[in-house]
Design a protein around this motif. Sequence first.
Motif, mmCIF file in Angstrom:
data_model
loop_
_atom_site.group_PDB
_atom_site.id
_atom_site.type_symbol
_atom_site.label_atom_id
_atom_site.label_comp_id
_atom_site.label_asym_id
_atom_site.label_seq_id
_atom_site.Cartn_x
_atom_site.Cartn_y
_atom_site.Cartn_z
ATOM 1 N N ALA A 1 38.889 -125.728 -48.463
ATOM 2 C CA ALA A 1 38.033 -126.901 -48.618
ATOM 3 C C ALA A 1 38.927 -128.127 -48.580
ATOM 4 O O ALA A 1 40.011 -128.127 -49.157
ATOM 5 C CB ALA A 1 37.268 -126.843 -49.938
ATOM 6 N N GLY A 2 38.483 -129.137 -47.867
ATOM 7 C CA GLY A 2 39.209 -130.393 -47.881
ATOM 8 C C GLY A 2 40.049 -130.695 -46.672
ATOM 9 O O GLY A 2 41.017 -131.444 -46.761
ATOM 10 N N ARG A 3 39.694 -130.160 -45.513
ATOM 11 C CA ARG A 3 40.457 -130.518 -44.309
ATOM 12 C C ARG A 3 40.130 -131.924 -43.838
ATOM 13 O O ARG A 3 40.988 -132.635 -43.347
ATOM 14 C CB ARG A 3 40.162 -129.532 -43.172
ATOM 15 N N GLY A 4 38.882 -132.345 -43.972
ATOM 16 C CA GLY A 4 38.436 -133.606 -43.408
ATOM 17 C C GLY A 4 38.647 -134.862 -44.239
ATOM 18 O O GLY A 4 38.707 -135.949 -43.673
ATOM 19 N N PRO A 5 38.733 -134.769 -45.564
ATOM 20 C CA PRO A 5 38.843 -135.992 -46.370
ATOM 21 C C PRO A 5 40.103 -136.805 -46.089
ATOM 22 O O PRO A 5 41.082 -136.301 -45.548
ATOM 23 C CB PRO A 5 38.862 -135.463 -47.807
#
Length: 188
Positions: A11-15
């Motif tokens: 989770a959290g590749r795009g932020p």
Amino acid sequence: MDYIIAGVDEAGRGPLAGPVIAAAVILSPDFVISGLMDSKKLTEKKREELFELIYAHALSVGVGRASVEEIDQINILQASLLAMRRAVDNLSQMPTLALIDGNICPKLLCKAKAIVRGDQTEPAISAASIIAKVIRDREMCELDQQFPEYGFAQHKGYGTKKHLAALKQYGASVIHRRSFAPVSAELV
């Protein structure tokens, strides 16, 4: 020897801010957790409920992370793969096979198979998706206490209008990913 399968997701590749978190989950064949699916398709309340069930009944849960500094040094893809490897390494037992959400496998000590949209078809990957998302979301809410001007509790670091406006007004914080274009644009 029993065949042990772990599901792995991140989770959290795009932020634009915060770490990338990965989880690896070995589900118990003796306890079926109903309602497992891609964490993004669940309400926050349902994710929290499933998070508790997964931790209570899975054979093993491993969590790994890659820091903002690592993301900026090696790029988000490599950082995601590193977090996944760390998650598998943190399992209490080594799986025979790791099912990875996506189309690229990290280098692991066990066999690995990438499955595109695996979080929608493989319960163990769905479970890993939920663990990773809940942990990351909780962490971003904690970071919101340190950096309230950015609104991390609401957008979890994603590039929303509010976040981009705060980035323009306050500049980048220490938890912003400087290698990401919207952040680097504010550094000049």
